[in-house]
Design a protein around this motif. Structure first.
Motif, mmCIF file in Angstrom:
data_model
loop_
_atom_site.group_PDB
_atom_site.id
_atom_site.type_symbol
_atom_site.label_atom_id
_atom_site.label_comp_id
_atom_site.label_asym_id
_atom_site.label_seq_id
_atom_site.Cartn_x
_atom_site.Cartn_y
_atom_site.Cartn_z
ATOM 1 N N VAL A 1 75.995 51.844 35.361
ATOM 2 C CA VAL A 1 74.747 51.210 35.763
ATOM 3 C C VAL A 1 74.241 51.822 37.067
ATOM 4 C CG1 VAL A 1 73.607 49.043 36.369
ATOM 5 C CG2 VAL A 1 75.465 49.040 34.713
ATOM 6 N N ALA B 1 78.200 45.714 36.419
ATOM 7 C CA ALA B 1 77.329 44.983 35.490
ATOM 8 C C ALA B 1 77.015 43.594 36.016
ATOM 9 C CB ALA B 1 77.998 44.895 34.120
ATOM 10 N N PHE C 1 73.041 42.910 34.139
ATOM 11 C CA PHE C 1 73.454 43.222 32.776
ATOM 12 C C PHE C 1 74.716 42.452 32.384
ATOM 13 C CE2 PHE C 1 71.129 47.066 34.112
ATOM 14 C CZ PHE C 1 70.191 47.152 33.090
ATOM 15 N N LEU D 1 74.896 41.411 28.568
ATOM 16 C CA LEU D 1 75.151 42.589 27.749
ATOM 17 C C LEU D 1 76.615 42.997 27.832
ATOM 18 C CD1 LEU D 1 74.197 45.035 26.074
ATOM 19 C CD2 LEU D 1 73.612 46.160 28.225
ATOM 20 N N HIS D 2 77.141 43.031 29.041
ATOM 21 C CA HIS D 2 78.533 43.416 29.267
ATOM 22 C C HIS D 2 79.470 42.466 28.510
ATOM 23 C CE1 HIS D 2 82.226 44.362 31.502
ATOM 24 N NE2 HIS D 2 81.623 45.469 31.921
ATOM 25 N N LEU E 1 72.734 53.003 32.053
ATOM 26 C CA LEU E 1 71.636 52.063 32.264
ATOM 27 C C LEU E 1 70.980 52.296 33.616
ATOM 28 C CD1 LEU E 1 73.699 49.031 31.016
ATOM 29 C CD2 LEU E 1 71.623 49.797 29.891
ATOM 30 N N SER F 1 65.306 50.351 30.608
ATOM 31 C CA SER F 1 66.571 49.610 30.482
ATOM 32 C C SER F 1 66.338 48.108 30.631
ATOM 33 C CB SER F 1 67.553 50.071 31.569
ATOM 34 O OG SER F 1 67.116 49.631 32.860
ATOM 35 N N LEU G 1 67.343 45.112 28.221
ATOM 36 C CA LEU G 1 68.736 44.692 28.086
ATOM 37 C C LEU G 1 69.219 43.862 29.268
ATOM 38 C CD1 LEU G 1 70.215 48.017 26.659
ATOM 39 C CD2 LEU G 1 69.735 45.912 25.398
ATOM 40 N N ARG G 2 68.365 43.617 30.227
ATOM 41 C CA ARG G 2 68.756 42.788 31.366
ATOM 42 C C ARG G 2 68.831 41.320 30.941
ATOM 43 N NH1 ARG G 2 68.907 45.277 36.311
ATOM 44 N NH2 ARG G 2 68.018 47.388 36.395
ATOM 45 N N ASP G 3 69.577 40.545 31.714
ATOM 46 C CA ASP G 3 69.855 39.156 31.343
ATOM 47 C C ASP G 3 68.588 38.354 31.070
ATOM 48 O OD1 ASP G 3 72.475 39.823 31.705
ATOM 49 O OD2 ASP G 3 72.703 38.798 33.624
#
Length: 512
Positions: A180, A186, A191, A194-195, A225, A419, A422-424
């Protein structure tokens, strides 16, 4: 007497026929699945996985016997699905059904496995009571165990079972390097969700500056990312990873979105490496007529508006023949940049995974002072509409930035110009985004086994935008159809009455 005997014989014969049909169908059953995505039919991937088990797998379903009425249908569906699994697995799958509530020792075993009881409010004899029930499952394979703590819906169960079968039957989890930004973790970079999701199937290792070379040398795939200000040493590591035949998923932010929706250029440090491969993540923003809604505050009021800076890719704009995207129903890419891609060559294949509608525009930072909805409307009126590249898949031999004459191994690259999706915060808004990422990671590491099953978890049926001419034609048709039907029916009735009257008069004249 003979007639009664004949009726009795017919009834007995019919009973035997029905018993035979019931016995045959219990051994050789089938169903007609008319749902759009074959929701009640096992996928080919599932059939292949369960039929190729190397050893006996035990699937134990823990359902309480005295379930509330609203859960009886769920139990029947779970039983049907398990029997269908067994049909394709044969002797390699043993399915057992247990009621843990009958034995305190069994309840203790479930607590150790991680399958808790569920508290439900039920109505019993006109009184509301709290019932404790079990709705879980466990899979046992050799010396390994995986659990499904709660089965509360049937449409996800096939995927959960197959995912756990793969996990439990794999000798070793695939290693996924998680890199990242400039070496952030992460958990601190947005993220985390995702992790956590990827850790269910992969051995996820965070990449830091001090361990980057070691992690990349052992990884089956690299998830990159939001790279930023990569040094020459880090770029060389990426180049070497691809040169050795690595699998790279790169989600690159070429522009930054500052507080107040202020755009700003962003230097990734990998521009020269991408250029060596014939790729450019342009320093622009994509605006599309197909887009998601965003929330904006205006004083005490919150507005939910269509936001063209968040393009939404619909099924017709995914590549129809690449499994990782061919069954996806939507993908939202907030503040995405467009991609410039090379053509395919004898050694490197280039496939476009996702694109915009023809009503999209690209706007450079020089034309932007704000990313507000008002600015988007203004840009749509003045911009040039065209289809733009949003995501690409490249596979083959990539030219090295450092070793021009050295022979490289075939590698794979999935590239997207953002990216942020895909973030929270965006995964919570658009949970279907995770399907694209999981499909891509699977395709680059373990294959397409879960892709077809996973894609059925998302069902998105948006209303299609119609051209103004089509809209007006439908409106006129809607106004005219009803009167035309009435006139037609009335004309037919009038014609028949006149003909009947004419026939009657002719008959009277003949009789006279």
């Amino acid at each position: 007497m003979k007639k009664k005997f004949h009726h009795l014989t017919s009834i007995v014969a019919l009973a035997f026929v029905l018993m035979g049909i019931n016995l045959f169908s219990s051994k050789h059953w089938f169903r007609f699945d008319l749902t759009d995505n074959q929701q009640y039919t096992l996928s080919d991937s599932t059939k292949n996985i369960v039929s190729s088990l190397d050893d006996v797998l035990t699937l134990r379903i823990y359902f309480s016997e005295n379930l509330p009425p609203q859960l009886l249908e769920l139990r029947r569906q779970v039983t049907d699905l398990c029997e269908e699994f067994k049909q394709y697995a044969g002797d390699k799958l043993q399915v057992e059904y247990k009621d843990p509530g009958k034995s305190p020792a069994e309840e203790q075993k479930l607590a150790m496995l991680g399958i808790p009881p569920v508290q439900l409010n039920v109505i019993n004899k006109d009184k509301q009571e709290v019932a404790k029930v079990y709705l879980g499952a466990a899979l046992f394979y050799q010396d390994k165990t995986e659990v499904i703590p709660l089965i509360d819906r049937i449409d996800h169960l096939e995927y959960e079972l197959v995912e756990n079968i793969l996990k439990i039957s794999e000798k070793e989890k695939p290693r996924l390097a998680f890199w990242v930004g400039a070496g952030e973790t992460a958990m601190g970079s947005g993220f985390k969700l995702l992790h956590t999701q990827l850790e269910r199937r992969f051995s996820v290792v965070d990449v830091e500056k001090k361990n980057a070379a070691e992690v990349l040398s052992e990884a089956n795939a690299l998830l990159l990312l939001a790279p930023e200000h990569f040094s020459a040493k880090e770029v060389k590591l990426l180049d070497g990873f691809i040169e050795r035949g690595g699998n790279l998923l790169a989600f690159v932010d070429a522009v930054e979105v500052k507080p107040g929706l202020i755009p700003e250029e962003r230097k990734t440090g990998i521009e020269d490496l991408l250029k060596q491969w014939g790729i450019e993540v342009r320093s622009d923003f994509v605006l599309d007529a197909s887009n998601a809604f965003a929330s904006f505050s205006g004083g005490a009021v919150t507005y939910h508006l269509p936001y063209p800076f968040w393009p939404k890719v619909l099924p017709e704009h995914f590549h129809p023949e690449i499994p990782m995207v061919s069954h996806l129903e939507s993908l939202v890419l907030p503040w995405a940049s467009s991609l410039t891609l090379p053509g395919s060559t004898e050694t490197l294949n280039v496939d476009l995974l996702a694109r915009t509608t023809p009503k999209a525009i690209s706007t450079s930072l020089g034309n932007l002072s704000s990313l507000s909805p008002d600015k988007a409307s203004e840009l749509f009126q003045t911009g040039v509409h065209e289809e733009l590249n949003l995501a690409a898949y490249l596979h083959g031999v990539f030219p090295s930035l450092y070793h021009q004459k050295k022979t490289a191994l075939p590698a794979k690259l999935v590239l997207v110009g953002t990216s942020r999706f895909l973030r929270d915060n965006f995964l919570q808004l658009f949970p279907e985004n995770i399907l694209f990422l999981e499909n891509a990671v699977d395709a680059l590491t373990t294959g397409d086994a879960l892709v077809g099953i996973r894609s059925r978890l998302s069902t998105h049926r948006p209303l299609r935008e119609q051209d103004e001419a089509v809209f007006m034609a439908l409106r006129v048709l809607n106004l005219l159809v009803a009167p035309l039907i009435l006139l037609t029916v009335g004309g037919i009735i009038l014609f028949r009455r006149k003909r009947k009257r004419k026939t009657l008069l002719a008959s009277l004249e003949a009789n006279a």
